[in-house]
Design an enzyme around this catalytic site. Structure first.
Site, PDB file in Angstrom:
ATOM      1  N   HIS A 190       0.824  -1.214   0.000  1.00 24.82           N
ATOM      2  CA  HIS A 190       0.000   0.000   0.000  1.00 24.82           C
ATOM      3  C   HIS A 190       0.859   1.265   0.000  1.00 24.82           C
ATOM      4  O   HIS A 190       0.563   2.247   0.693  1.00 24.82           O
ATOM      5  CB  HIS A 190      -0.958   0.012   1.189  1.00 24.82           C
ATOM      6  N   ASP A 198       0.730  -4.635   5.484  1.00 25.81           N
ATOM      7  CA  ASP A 198      -0.291  -5.575   5.026  1.00 25.81           C
ATOM      8  C   ASP A 198      -0.315  -5.634   3.507  1.00 25.81           C
ATOM      9  O   ASP A 198       0.163  -4.743   2.819  1.00 25.81           O
ATOM     10  CB  ASP A 198      -1.670  -5.168   5.548  1.00 25.81           C
ATOM     11  N   GLU A 199      -0.888  -6.710   2.992  1.00 25.75           N
ATOM     12  CA  GLU A 199      -1.176  -6.865   1.570  1.00 25.75           C
ATOM     13  C   GLU A 199      -0.018  -6.415   0.680  1.00 25.75           C
ATOM     14  O   GLU A 199      -0.159  -5.515  -0.150  1.00 25.75           O
ATOM     15  CB  GLU A 199      -2.465  -6.104   1.228  1.00 25.75           C
ATOM     16  N   VAL A 200       1.116  -7.061   0.859  1.00 27.58           N
ATOM     17  CA  VAL A 200       2.302  -6.727   0.052  1.00 27.58           C
ATOM     18  C   VAL A 200       2.192  -7.500  -1.264  1.00 27.58           C
ATOM     19  O   VAL A 200       2.808  -8.550  -1.464  1.00 27.58           O
ATOM     20  CB  VAL A 200       3.598  -7.065   0.807  1.00 27.58           C
TER      21      VAL A 200
END
Length: 562
Positions: free
Chosen positions: A166, A222-224
């Protein structure tokens, strides 16, 4: 015969001794190996398979309680989510500080104990990072004022800085594109690029300098997306025989080390840790530096869903965890109106997990974050505006503060917000409302509930429009005034009413938001319906003035295909 029996007995004793010895060796070396089997094809254990459906009952019995960290004296929970942080997602529709001045007393009154501030491009970065600033970014004085207001209302301020995934607000800039994991996508950092860690240290240092009173800093992580797909990452895995999990943990530990200080601890979203084995997590040493924030936004779940992760984090050496629920921004990227029942059920589900926390001792619950996402990512449209989400936030905060949504809790919400009733299934509240942004709440309710329907009714259902003022008629300026007058007054009234709502809404939004957010919200949520209405009115006025003249020629026909 006696000799044979004695010989067999000695062999049996030897076998038992061997089994006991092997068990002892396995116990002594239990921290040296992962507790889960690695995935097929993975070269080590860092990216292991998901946990079993239920936590193993004996898994936590051998985990010793952590010694107190002498570097930190952090607030402790008192058996429940006493620390309740309200997430302010500033990557879209960041409110003016004057609105926060009105909002913070309400948050405190409703049971919040802090705010999680995700600045993104609203932070007043300096030096080489100045290019990251939005044209409407807060000033240094604004950031200080926000903290003063929070302190006045007994609210802890926890800044959030994305340091891995992100990262679009950074990696979209040409200056930093070389730090992308995958050249085409601005989502994630390349952890191997020489400039990544220096940039992140600079980023974090500037934020921490302006938040010297904060006991926590959230490093995101998060959410790499696409991690391991870049050329540098593939080369690293080939050279070190490592995997994506090892790569992830190494980078996050470097980042967490950069923010470690007496009296301050890092938080991070936990989703990337869920697929890693307890042994890999423990071996990384990450538990000494961060506390995972376990997020789950579904309306109906229990400890059976979240428990495996909690058990693993306890086995991995983490002393504390946070939970994350949601009061808005999780039910659709373009959602304009929060579903109250959905978000209430999410809080009630988390309370079930809170009740089950003794099962995961010595792991303790530090607090809970009520997330209120404003965009799904930097490139997404706006979801529910903060004033529109206030009733949902009030319901969720009071539910967590009181351990459930009782009649007394409901009455407190109604009294504080200035409503006289609330309909959870319909996601509506009756009464004028007396909270910061209540006018926006009411105007958005009109837009969300009636604008599209009312415009569609006259454009698609009005028989006089369909029969005597179709796109064919309008294109050729052809119409009978008698038929046009049959719907003209309704068209004029509808346009006048919605134009008045738009003017009021623009003025109210401008009192809370900067011009870019006002324009974006209106263009996304009002213009798609009001513009066709305006076009219909414009054509109506042009044709009715012609007083029933012959049909005007249409556009020239395209030549027939050979």
């Amino acid at each position: 015969m006696a000799f044979q029996r004695s010989h067999k007995l000695n062999l049996l004793r030897l076998a038992v001794l061997l089994i006991v010895t092997l068990a002892g060796i396995k116990f002594l070396l239990r921290d040296s190996f992962p507790l889960q089997s690695p995935k097929p094809g993975i070269q080590d254990s860092f990216w292991g398979p998901a946990q079993a459906a239920e936590p193993r009952s004996g898994a936590l019995e051998t985990v010793a309680a952590e010694e107190p960290d002498e570097r930190q004296q952090l607030p402790q929970d008192e058996g429940g989510p006493q620390l309740r942080l309200v997430h302010l997602d500033l990557k879209g529709a960041a409110p003016r500080v004057s609105y926060l001045e009105q909002l913070f007393p309400l948050l405190s009154q409703l049971g919040a104990s802090g705010i999680l501030v995700e600045y993104e491009d609203m932070f007043p970065f300096q030096g080489e990072l100045e290019t990251l600033r939005s044209p409407y970014a807060y000033s240094e004085e604004d950031v200080e004022r926000i903290q003063q207001l929070a302190e006045l209302n007994q609210l802890e301020v926890v800044p959030l800085v994305q340091t891995f995934g992100h990262a679009e607000f950074i990696l979209k800039h040409e200056k930093f594109q070389h730090l992308r994991e995958v050249e085409r996508f601005p989502n994630s950092f390349n952890p191997h690029a020489p400039g990544t860690l220096p940039l992140l240290r600079n980023l974090l240092a500037q934020v921490m300098e302006k938040h010297g009173r904060s006991s926590w800093i959230h490093i995101g992580a998060d959410e790499v997306f696409h991690l391991g797909e870049g050329a540098d990452s593939r080369a690293w895995m080939s050279r070190t025989k490592g995997d994506v999990g090892a790569m992830y943990l190494q980078h996050v530990k470097e980042v967490a080390s950069a923010v470690a200080a007496p009296g301050r601890r890092a938080l991070m979203w936990d989703d990337m840790l869920r697929r890693m084995s307890a042994g890999a997590l423990r071996e990384s040493g990450l538990a000494e530096l961060v506390s995972p924030v376990v997020w789950f936004y579904a309306p109906d779940f229990d400890a059976g869903h979240v428990g495996p992760f909690l058990a693993k984090y306890a086995e991995s050496g983490f002393g504390s965890v946070w939970f994350a629920s949601a009061f808005k921004g999780t039910t659709g990227p373009a959602q304009a109106w929060p579903p109250l029942g959905h978000h209430l059920q999410n809080q009630l589900s988390w309370l079930k997990v809170v009740e089950a926390m003794p099962r995961f001792a010595p792991l303790r619950l530090q607090g809970i974050v009520l997330t209120g996402w404003q965009r799904y990512d930097h490139y997404a449209v706006l979801c529910e505006l903060l004033p529109v989400g206030i009733p949902s936030l009030a319901v969720c905060l009071q539910t967590l503060a009181n351990g459930g949504f009782t009649e007394a809790t409901k009455r407190k919400v109604l009294d504080v917000l200035g409503f006289h009733s609330i309909q959870l299934e319909q996601s509506t509240c009756e009464g004028n409302g007396a909270f910061p942004g209540a006018q926006i709440y009411r105007l958005v309710e009109q837009v969300n509930g009636h604008l599209k329907e009312s415009v569609a009714k006259i454009l698609e259902e009005e028989s006089a429009v369909k029969g005597w003022f179709s796109p064919y008629h309008r294109k050729r300026r052809f119409g009978n005034p008698r038929n046009l007058e049959s719907f003209g007054s309704r068209l004029l009234k509808l346009h006048e009413d919605w134009q008045s709502v738009e003017r009021s809404l623009r003025a109210q939004l401008a009192s809370v938001y900067f011009p870019d957010a006002v324009d974006e919200w209106l263009e996304e949520n009002v213009s798609p319906y009001l513009e066709p209405l305006r076009e219909l009115l414009r054509d109506y006025r042009a044709v009715i003035r012609l007083n029933g003249r012959p049909k005007a020629p249409g556009a020239p026909h395209a030549p027939a295909a050979p």
